[in-house]
Design a protein around this motif. Sequence first.
Motif, PDB file in Angstrom:
ATOM      1  N   TRP A  66       0.793  -1.226   0.000  1.00  0.00           N
ATOM      2  CA  TRP A  66       0.000   0.000   0.000  1.00  0.00           C
ATOM      3  C   TRP A  66       0.826   1.277   0.000  1.00  0.00           C
ATOM      4  CZ3 TRP A  66      -2.097  -3.070   4.514  1.00  0.00           C
ATOM      5  CH2 TRP A  66      -3.052  -3.994   4.081  1.00  0.00           C
ATOM      6  N   LEU A 148      -3.808   4.856   3.964  1.00  0.00           N
ATOM      7  CA  LEU A 148      -3.570   3.747   3.038  1.00  0.00           C
ATOM      8  C   LEU A 148      -4.539   3.775   1.852  1.00  0.00           C
ATOM      9  CD1 LEU A 148      -3.023   0.748   5.503  1.00  0.00           C
ATOM     10  CD2 LEU A 148      -1.303   2.202   4.410  1.00  0.00           C
ATOM     11  N   THR A 198       1.099   1.297   8.095  1.00  0.00           N
ATOM     12  CA  THR A 198       1.578   2.425   7.290  1.00  0.00           C
ATOM     13  C   THR A 198       3.098   2.478   7.245  1.00  0.00           C
ATOM     14  OG1 THR A 198       1.630   4.029   9.109  1.00  0.00           O
ATOM     15  CG2 THR A 198      -0.461   3.733   7.959  1.00  0.00           C
TER      16      THR A 198
END
Length: 563
Positions: A66, A148, A198
């Motif tokens: 991501w 994301l 993340t």
Amino acid sequence: MRMRKSSIVALSMATALTLTACSGNDNPDTDPSASGSGGDGGTASGAALTIAKPDGAITTESNNPWIGDSSALKLGYINALYEPLAIVNLVDPSAEVEPWLADTIEWSADYTSLTLTAKDGVAWSDGEPFTVEDIAFTFQQFIDYPELDAAALGLDSVAVEGDSVTLNFQAPMYVKQDKVLHKLIVPKHIWEGVADPTTEVNLDPVGTGPYSLTQFTSQSVQLDARDDYWGGEVAVPTLFYVSYNDNTALTTALANGDADWAQAFIPNVQSAYLDKDENNVYWAPAGLGIDTMFVNTTTAPFDDLAFRKAVNMVVDRTQHQAIAREGGVPELTSVTGLPTPAGDAFINQEYQGVNYEVDVEGAKAVLEEAGYAWEGETLMDPDGEAVTFTIQVPQGWNDYVTGISLIADSVAALGVEATVATPDVDTWWADRSNGDFQAVLNWTDTGATPYDIYSNIMDGRWLMPVGEAANYNFGRYDNPEATEALNAYATATDDASRATALEAVQQIFVEDVPAIPIGTRPFISEFNTRHYVGWPSDADPYVNADPTQPTTVKILTSLTPAS
């Protein structure tokens, strides 16, 4: 257990094909230089494929699916490890959607919800079964960690009931169906233990895809075919991903067979690549994507509409197509920024047949009316300051470097000095994302409608303060009317409403010049048929052949030995 090697100093990728010596690897079965015409490569069952980029050395490993600057996303090998819910063919948007990890796909009438079931018989690479819970978990991540959600899907809730999961969105996904269905699905049993997705680097990725990551070095990444892939045996036993210093080095590698597959601009493609081997293929099917000069609308000189209009009037798109792109792509002609003929059906009536033309005198008149003047041949702004700006693209991106040089030549006719800057990729990426630039040449996404072009350039959904990373709208164009019109187009429930909204979007785009379209951006790819056939083509355009896209798995599972 895969091997992992790190490099203290990133080696030059101009010598990327001395990989065996650099990595201390004495096994020819894992030597990417053996994948070309000079040897079988891979394993006894078939040749390896070397997939290449022109982005410089691979310095840091990250397999996060991501995060845009992860090595796996930049090089594209993420798409052989993880898989999407379905395959949407952006070369032919009218084609039927092909379910992949999803078994059934059912949109609500207004496209605000999507109900899915999981394909039976799919297993993760660690042997755990794939279930609908994995789909639900993946999409829940975009709610729990909005950063994301790079495609700005605006997911509202995820609900599992029996063997199905329903995704509920804040707005209709009509224009973003491909963005939803192309999301790569991750295993819940692995990622639910990740403290912060993340920042997770995911060094030992577990996926449903046909390949597993077996080695990472600063020179190459190796993936080997799984023997337990749910989709059956794939023809290619080994994939190598390498990154060369620039397009020139990459072109040489493609031409001589040291690299097999890439998405890159090749100067003089006929003589430099196609004529080198009858098996070399260059394929560039059209789509709804463009190259555009994003301009920083928060600072001089591009905070002034008159200046943006003037620059838009002197940029020579014919030169860009003929020189920067060497005639290898169609010219961008419509003032709407839409490529033709792919975009013909979407062009407003008032702009039908209205094309870009170089008009230096007209541009000067626009500037004079706005209070600009000239001292000698130098353009002075209304405050009496000489007008200059810097335009940047990464070093080694030959077509883009030529492109910005042509733009600099064009604005010189207005008395403007444009400095051409070519930082490294990482610097350019950060400057572009953070809004620390005056002008950059970049691309837009593509899709089945013009929404991506216009949203990427001027949608308030992407708007971030200067200094904070933006995924698009790099120029920080802030126009609530544009955002409202884009939203109306995306949320319309009938064709008439969509047409009305698109008219408003195009009028703002043409009149307010939030960015300056430069050229078309077809799906360029290079590959060869020495060892494998089954690639997409004009005769069978089943998907675009860019190996960095989530639809890559369709190609990897379609290839068969050439003999």
